[in-house]
Design a protein around this motif. Structure first.
Motif, PDB file in Angstrom:
ATOM      1  N   SER A 184      13.738   8.404  22.749  1.00  0.00           N
ATOM      2  CA  SER A 184      14.721   9.260  23.423  1.00  0.00           C
ATOM      3  C   SER A 184      16.028   9.420  22.664  1.00  0.00           C
ATOM      4  N   LEU A 185      16.007   9.233  21.348  1.00  0.00           N
ATOM      5  CA  LEU A 185      17.248   9.364  20.583  1.00  0.00           C
ATOM      6  C   LEU A 185      17.826  10.768  20.704  1.00  0.00           C
ATOM      7  N   LYS A 186      16.991  11.787  20.503  1.00  0.00           N
ATOM      8  CA  LYS A 186      17.471  13.168  20.564  1.00  0.00           C
ATOM      9  C   LYS A 186      18.053  13.488  21.935  1.00  0.00           C
ATOM     10  N   LYS A 187      17.375  13.050  22.985  1.00  0.00           N
ATOM     11  CA  LYS A 187      17.829  13.315  24.349  1.00  0.00           C
ATOM     12  C   LYS A 187      19.175  12.663  24.627  1.00  0.00           C
ATOM     13  N   LEU A 188      19.346  11.428  24.159  1.00  0.00           N
ATOM     14  CA  LEU A 188      20.560  10.678  24.468  1.00  0.00           C
ATOM     15  C   LEU A 188      21.756  11.108  23.628  1.00  0.00           C
ATOM     16  N   MET A 189      21.512  11.881  22.578  1.00  0.00           N
ATOM     17  CA  MET A 189      22.623  12.371  21.771  1.00  0.00           C
ATOM     18  C   MET A 189      23.269  13.608  22.402  1.00  0.00           C
ATOM     19  N   SER A 190      22.697  14.107  23.488  1.00  0.00           N
ATOM     20  CA  SER A 190      23.277  15.238  24.229  1.00  0.00           C
ATOM     21  C   SER A 190      23.478  14.811  25.679  1.00  0.00           C
ATOM     22  N   ASN A 191      24.645  15.066  26.234  1.00  0.00           N
ATOM     23  CA  ASN A 191      24.928  14.609  27.593  1.00  0.00           C
ATOM     24  C   ASN A 191      25.887  15.542  28.325  1.00  0.00           C
ATOM     25  N   ALA A 192      25.687  15.620  29.632  1.00  0.00           N
ATOM     26  CA  ALA A 192      26.637  16.323  30.500  1.00  0.00           C
ATOM     27  C   ALA A 192      27.780  15.376  30.827  1.00  0.00           C
TER      28      ALA A 192
ATOM     29  N   LEU B 172      32.840  10.398  13.428  1.00  0.00           N
ATOM     30  CA  LEU B 172      32.966   9.304  14.386  1.00  0.00           C
ATOM     31  C   LEU B 172      32.034   8.152  14.018  1.00  0.00           C
ATOM     32  N   ALA B 173      32.576   6.954  14.005  1.00  0.00           N
ATOM     33  CA  ALA B 173      31.727   5.783  13.822  1.00  0.00           C
ATOM     34  C   ALA B 173      30.773   5.705  15.014  1.00  0.00           C
ATOM     35  N   THR B 174      29.501   5.550  14.739  1.00  0.00           N
ATOM     36  CA  THR B 174      28.478   5.586  15.776  1.00  0.00           C
ATOM     37  C   THR B 174      27.645   4.317  15.724  1.00  0.00           C
ATOM     38  N   ILE B 175      27.492   3.690  16.864  1.00  0.00           N
ATOM     39  CA  ILE B 175      26.734   2.448  16.946  1.00  0.00           C
ATOM     40  C   ILE B 175      25.602   2.632  17.941  1.00  0.00           C
ATOM     41  N   ILE B 176      24.393   2.346  17.497  1.00  0.00           N
ATOM     42  CA  ILE B 176      23.212   2.451  18.355  1.00  0.00           C
ATOM     43  C   ILE B 176      22.548   1.084  18.424  1.00  0.00           C
ATOM     44  N   ARG B 177      22.589   0.488  19.609  1.00  0.00           N
ATOM     45  CA  ARG B 177      21.935  -0.804  19.807  1.00  0.00           C
ATOM     46  C   ARG B 177      20.527  -0.570  20.356  1.00  0.00           C
ATOM     47  N   MET B 178      19.580  -1.294  19.791  1.00  0.00           N
ATOM     48  CA  MET B 178      18.184  -1.069  20.157  1.00  0.00           C
ATOM     49  C   MET B 178      17.443  -2.371  20.421  1.00  0.00           C
ATOM     50  N   GLN B 179      16.533  -2.314  21.367  1.00  0.00           N
ATOM     51  CA  GLN B 179      15.632  -3.426  21.669  1.00  0.00           C
ATOM     52  C   GLN B 179      14.319  -3.187  20.936  1.00  0.00           C
TER      53      GLN B 179
ATOM     54  N   LYS C 220      13.666   0.679  21.785  1.00  0.00           N
ATOM     55  CA  LYS C 220      14.267   1.304  22.960  1.00  0.00           C
ATOM     56  C   LYS C 220      15.777   1.192  22.844  1.00  0.00           C
ATOM     57  N   ILE C 221      16.462   2.281  23.117  1.00  0.00           N
ATOM     58  CA  ILE C 221      17.915   2.301  22.987  1.00  0.00           C
ATOM     59  C   ILE C 221      18.570   1.554  24.146  1.00  0.00           C
ATOM     60  N   ILE C 222      19.441   0.629  23.800  1.00  0.00           N
ATOM     61  CA  ILE C 222      20.205  -0.146  24.785  1.00  0.00           C
ATOM     62  C   ILE C 222      21.565   0.497  25.027  1.00  0.00           C
ATOM     63  N   SER C 223      22.177   0.957  23.951  1.00  0.00           N
ATOM     64  CA  SER C 223      23.484   1.605  24.094  1.00  0.00           C
ATOM     65  C   SER C 223      23.778   2.478  22.877  1.00  0.00           C
ATOM     66  N   ILE C 224      24.632   3.464  23.102  1.00  0.00           N
ATOM     67  CA  ILE C 224      25.160   4.304  22.023  1.00  0.00           C
ATOM     68  C   ILE C 224      26.668   4.403  22.220  1.00  0.00           C
ATOM     69  N   GLU C 225      27.418   4.250  21.134  1.00  0.00           N
ATOM     70  CA  GLU C 225      28.878   4.331  21.200  1.00  0.00           C
ATOM     71  C   GLU C 225      29.393   5.257  20.111  1.00  0.00           C
ATOM     72  N   PHE C 226      30.447   5.989  20.437  1.00  0.00           N
ATOM     73  CA  PHE C 226      31.147   6.815  19.458  1.00  0.00           C
ATOM     74  C   PHE C 226      32.613   6.374  19.434  1.00  0.00           C
TER      75      PHE C 226
ATOM     76  N   GLU D  23      30.358   6.225  25.681  1.00  0.00           N
ATOM     77  CA  GLU D  23      29.355   5.160  25.588  1.00  0.00           C
ATOM     78  C   GLU D  23      28.230   5.401  26.590  1.00  0.00           C
ATOM     79  N   TYR D  24      27.028   5.222  26.133  1.00  0.00           N
ATOM     80  CA  TYR D  24      25.858   5.192  26.998  1.00  0.00           C
ATOM     81  C   TYR D  24      25.311   3.776  26.993  1.00  0.00           C
ATOM     82  N   THR D  25      25.050   3.233  28.189  1.00  0.00           N
ATOM     83  CA  THR D  25      24.478   1.892  28.289  1.00  0.00           C
ATOM     84  C   THR D  25      23.387   1.884  29.327  1.00  0.00           C
ATOM     85  N   VAL D  26      22.279   1.241  28.989  1.00  0.00           N
ATOM     86  CA  VAL D  26      21.163   1.144  29.934  1.00  0.00           C
ATOM     87  C   VAL D  26      21.612   0.341  31.150  1.00  0.00           C
TER      88      VAL D  26
END
Length: 217
Positions: free
Chosen positions: A141-149, A168-175, A198-204, A214-217
């Motif tokens: 779901s990387l592509k999906k999570l890079m776009s958000n309302a 932007l510095a971008t951090i993607i944490r993954m399980q 599986k993506i745990i979080s994304i930060e910009f 930030e997106y966090t599961v």
């Protein structure tokens, strides 16, 4: 998609650790490979790992035996200590964000953004070359999570923080999820071994070390 031009750094962190983005330590490709093997319950050929890479091949013959023993212990310990259920992989790269405003069926204004990697806008995986192999980390779901309302307030806040930061510095944490050892797959013209996560979080983050989103599961 020439994903190897991504400037990526991987760091293995415990699930409970939290750091400002600039304090995240970069790790080596070897860390990703160890995670791949441990997730797949495959014991690596440490002898080959050591003897076919620096520093072993650059070490004088008289000192190689000692180095080999030290590197064997270090590699085996790293493999033993990595726990796919507790440790995360962290990709650190650069992104840019495009904003969009629209109007829904009720006539209400909507706000959204789409992030993309500045050096590889369509990237859907992260490649790591190790010895003669290439391992690709594929986050679900990387592509999906890079776009958000976002809300209007978030939209305005994000635009204000990004104003002076083109990248932007971008951090993607993954399980770690699945390490496929059945065969390498032909991806973008190259044979590559697939490591699903599986993506745990994304930060910009902007240039002032301020969290944009930030997106966090």
């Amino acid at each position: 998609i020439y994903l190897w031009i991504l400037l990526i750094v991987i760091s293995i962190l415990g699930a409970s650790q939290t750091h400002a983005q600039k304090n995240i330590r970069a790790s080596k490709t070897e860390d990703v490979v160890i995670a791949y093997y441990k997730t797949g319950s495959v014991v690596p050929n440490f002898e080959r790992w050591i003897k076919e890479r620096a520093p072993y091949i650059n070490t004088p013959w008289a000192l190689r035996e000692k180095l080999y023993e030290e590197e064997t212990i270090r590699s085996q310990q790293a493999y033993k200590n990595f726990d796919p259920k507790k440790n995360h992989l962290v990709v650190k790269t650069l992104s840019a964000i495009k904003f969009k405003t629209d109007t829904d069926e009720q006539g209400e204004k909507t706000y959204s953004f789409k992030a993309y990697f500045t050096n590889a806008p369509d990237a859907l995986y992260f490649p790591y070359d190790f010895l003669e192999d290439r391992i690709v980390v594929m986050p679900y779901s990387l592509k999906k999570l890079m776009s958000n309302a976002v809300s209007e307030q978030q939209y305005k806040h994000m635009k204000e923080l990004i104003k002076s930061s083109s990248k932007l510095a971008t951090i993607i944490r993954m399980q770690p999820y699945e390490a496929d050892f059945s065969q390498p797959y032909l991806i973008d013209g190259l044979e590559q071994w697939v490591f699903k996560t599986k993506i745990i979080s994304i930060e910009f983050w902007n240039n002032d070390n301020q969290l944009i989103w930030e997106y966090t599961v």
